[in-house]
Design a protein around this motif. Structure first.
Motif, PDB file in Angstrom:
ATOM      1  N   TYR A  50      14.704  -9.283   2.452  1.00 49.34           N
ATOM      2  CA  TYR A  50      13.715  -9.282   1.288  1.00 49.34           C
ATOM      3  C   TYR A  50      14.027  -7.929   0.466  1.00 49.34           C
ATOM      4  O   TYR A  50      14.516  -7.035   0.810  1.00 49.34           O
ATOM      5  N   ARG A  51      13.430  -8.145  -0.702  1.00 48.10           N
ATOM      6  CA  ARG A  51      13.476  -7.030  -1.819  1.00 48.10           C
ATOM      7  C   ARG A  51      12.119  -7.324  -2.269  1.00 48.10           C
ATOM      8  O   ARG A  51      11.939  -8.253  -3.151  1.00 48.10           O
ATOM      9  N   LEU A  52      11.152  -6.550  -2.211  1.00 50.12           N
ATOM     10  CA  LEU A  52       9.711  -6.545  -2.793  1.00 50.12           C
ATOM     11  C   LEU A  52       9.173  -5.458  -3.054  1.00 50.12           C
ATOM     12  O   LEU A  52       9.112  -4.478  -2.697  1.00 50.12           O
ATOM     13  N   ARG A  53       8.099  -5.707  -4.115  1.00 51.46           N
ATOM     14  CA  ARG A  53       7.237  -4.621  -4.439  1.00 51.46           C
ATOM     15  C   ARG A  53       5.823  -5.102  -4.663  1.00 51.46           C
ATOM     16  O   ARG A  53       5.759  -6.236  -5.279  1.00 51.46           O
ATOM     17  N   SER A  54       4.943  -4.260  -4.478  1.00 47.33           N
ATOM     18  CA  SER A  54       3.574  -4.459  -5.055  1.00 47.33           C
ATOM     19  C   SER A  54       3.413  -4.321  -6.632  1.00 47.33           C
ATOM     20  O   SER A  54       4.306  -3.586  -7.128  1.00 47.33           O
ATOM     21  N   ILE A  94      -1.161  -8.571   0.258  1.00 47.78           N
ATOM     22  CA  ILE A  94      -0.319  -8.527  -0.824  1.00 47.78           C
ATOM     23  C   ILE A  94       1.285  -8.229   0.071  1.00 47.78           C
ATOM     24  O   ILE A  94       2.338  -7.722  -0.788  1.00 47.78           O
ATOM     25  N   LEU A  95       1.141  -8.543   1.342  1.00 44.62           N
ATOM     26  CA  LEU A  95       2.598  -8.615   2.153  1.00 44.62           C
ATOM     27  C   LEU A  95       2.817 -10.029   2.211  1.00 44.62           C
ATOM     28  O   LEU A  95       1.697 -10.750   2.573  1.00 44.62           O
ATOM     29  N   TYR A 144       3.404  -1.035  -2.118  1.00 49.08           N
ATOM     30  CA  TYR A 144       4.711  -0.721  -1.728  1.00 49.08           C
ATOM     31  C   TYR A 144       6.025  -0.974  -2.478  1.00 49.08           C
ATOM     32  O   TYR A 144       5.798  -1.661  -3.619  1.00 49.08           O
ATOM     33  N   ARG A 145       7.301  -0.508  -2.033  1.00 50.99           N
ATOM     34  CA  ARG A 145       8.682  -1.093  -2.532  1.00 50.99           C
ATOM     35  C   ARG A 145       9.434  -0.968  -1.654  1.00 50.99           C
ATOM     36  O   ARG A 145       9.775   0.020  -0.944  1.00 50.99           O
ATOM     37  N   LEU A 146       9.798  -2.003  -1.034  1.00 47.65           N
ATOM     38  CA  LEU A 146      10.455  -2.211   0.104  1.00 47.65           C
ATOM     39  C   LEU A 146      11.778  -3.224   0.169  1.00 47.65           C
ATOM     40  O   LEU A 146      11.669  -4.015  -0.732  1.00 47.65           O
ATOM     41  N   ARG A 147      12.732  -2.965   0.854  1.00 45.65           N
ATOM     42  CA  ARG A 147      13.681  -3.711   0.982  1.00 45.65           C
ATOM     43  C   ARG A 147      14.254  -4.111   2.440  1.00 45.65           C
ATOM     44  O   ARG A 147      14.517  -2.976   2.930  1.00 45.65           O
ATOM     45  N   SER A 148      14.996  -5.216   2.796  1.00 52.05           N
ATOM     46  CA  SER A 148      15.507  -5.267   3.943  1.00 52.05           C
ATOM     47  C   SER A 148      16.776  -4.539   4.049  1.00 52.05           C
ATOM     48  O   SER A 148      17.503  -4.351   2.905  1.00 52.05           O
ATOM     49  N   ASN A 193      -2.325   0.357  -8.115  1.00 48.11           N
ATOM     50  CA  ASN A 193      -1.837  -1.081  -8.764  1.00 48.11           C
ATOM     51  C   ASN A 193      -0.548  -0.899  -9.739  1.00 48.11           C
ATOM     52  O   ASN A 193      -0.460  -1.754 -10.391  1.00 48.11           O
ATOM     53  N   SER A 236       0.408  -5.830 -10.082  1.00 47.01           N
ATOM     54  CA  SER A 236      -0.879  -6.074 -10.290  1.00 47.01           C
ATOM     55  C   SER A 236      -0.852  -7.374 -11.504  1.00 47.01           C
ATOM     56  O   SER A 236       0.129  -7.182 -12.352  1.00 47.01           O
ATOM     57  N   PHE A 293       2.336  -9.244  -5.435  1.00 46.78           N
ATOM     58  CA  PHE A 293       3.443  -8.518  -5.111  1.00 46.78           C
ATOM     59  C   PHE A 293       4.837  -9.544  -5.925  1.00 46.78           C
ATOM     60  O   PHE A 293       4.386 -10.753  -6.308  1.00 46.78           O
TER      61      PHE A 293
END
Lengths: 253, 253
Positions: free
Chosen positions: B182-186, B140-141, A182-186, A252, B188, B199
């Motif tokens: 948040y600002r997130l990405r998976s 991974i969240l 994933y690649r996410l942001r609020s 990955n 490895s 993540f």
């Protein structure tokens, strides 16, 4: 049947983007007959979704989930006289420079997904801000349970296959799926002066379990391109694109 | 007591970054006495964490959670003769051009957080890849339950306050907290030829509920700057920074 109308837009106003979607909802309501608009207003799960996208290629996508909604919502917008509109609040004049309609019978959607289109990987892009609501609170992480629940509710309402999602099936589908990328942001979605907490970005889902389960997940995702996912999809939230399937090797990155 | 040793590094080798953390674990083990290394090897929850950061300002941070771990791990690294090391696998020669130690008594951590340092908002940056494990699967969240559970387990093991996290407290803390930004990405994390799903990114947490609960969450987060969060924090995963507190106004950016 499912349908999507893509309107290509031009405007000199600098302030056009997904955040205009709720104003476009107003434009839409002006074009359809009052009686049907009143029916839509009453309905919980609406038989359509729509959203705007900004940037260099501005567009407005309107999607319907039933033959009636196609007839009443998309059909009037295809009228040759509908070549421009004004968003009054913003004094924004918008020209329509292209219209494309794509119609997909439910049968085709079923055939497509039950013939293994996506295998066991689904890659979804949330192109406009999405959110869920649970116990009166906004949920802004894309938990699989909420994604599937929303898809199943909307699919059930549109096809009248199921009035309520089958809790057992929902639980199984959630248990056998995992977010592998994933690649996410609020972010937030503006609506009548309020900012609704939400998120944008991409997620990759892997479905374990039976083939039937994987195909059902694919079918729901294919449907969700038309219905959107989560709350307020008629006002421009939760617009998604089903991206090409993920390869196992790339999970990955 | 809690301690952090920051080593500023230089190397001509282009391939230095967080992904070297597990090799640095090898360098660390060579510097400490064999008996203690054997004890650490046996231990489940280790009394230290460490990670490397690349970029223009390369660094290696080693953090200890007990006085004994400070004595046995950080102390040998402060020796003036420890000015360089080699990562054999990569034929990478690394020079140490600065050493800074920061020592924080647990008492100070308690005072700091129980005097309202962070109010009701916590902003965490995962500076190296993090992950959790549940029922044999990688998570991974950054679900709040796993974040708090990890913090409570590590805090309990380091302080011997609690041997196991109090399930009821964990449930309460999770129930009264929500991720508001948040600002997130998976990504490895490479470990012995295997890529561990994980993540990176930032999350902002709001704690509702009692003041005591908010302060306890702040205390855990302050501790987590030393312990890391999630799995394999001794090998370089789950390194975090507690960023300045979020303002309410900015939660919807």
């Amino acid at each position: 049947m499912l349908a999507e109308l893509k309107l290509e837009l031009e405007t000199d106003h600098p302030d056009f983007g997904y955040f205009q979607s709720s104003n476009l909802q107003g434009v839409l309501m002006q074009r359809i007959d009052k009686e049907y608009a009143a029916i839509l207003h009453e309905q919980g799960l609406k038989p359509y979704s729509q959203y705007a996208l900004g940037g260099t290629q501005k567009e407005w996508r309107i999607k319907t989930l039933t033959a009636q909604a196609y007839e009443r919502i998309i059909h009037p917008l295809l009228d040759d006289r509908f070549q421009e509109f004004v968003i009054e609040k913003k004094q924004m004049h918008v020209r329509i420079c292209g219209k494309t309609v794509r119609v997909t019978p439910y049968r085709q959607l079923l055939d497509e997904f039950y013939s293994d289109r996506c295998g066991r990987y689904l890659n979804l892009e949330f192109v406009t801000p999405a959110a869920f609501k649970s116990s009166g609170r906004y949920v802004i992480l894309p938990e699989l349970r909420y994604i599937y629940q929303s898809m199943m509710q909307k699919y059930g309402a549109a096809t009248a296959d199921l009035q309520l999602p089958d809790e057992d099936l929902l639980r199984q589908l959630t248990a056998c799926s995992s977010i592998v990328q994933y690649r996410l942001r609020s972010t937030s979605f503006p609506l009548e002066g309020v900012k609704i907490p939400s998120f944008k970005g991409e997620i990759g889902i892997k479905i374990n379990g039976t083939d039937t389960m994987a195909k059902y997940a694919g079918l729901l995702a294919g449907f969700a391109e038309f219905s959107g996912i989560g709350i307020k999809t008629a006002i421009g939230m939760g617009g998604i694109r089903l991206l090409s399937c993920l390869r196992k090797e790339s999970q990955n990155i």
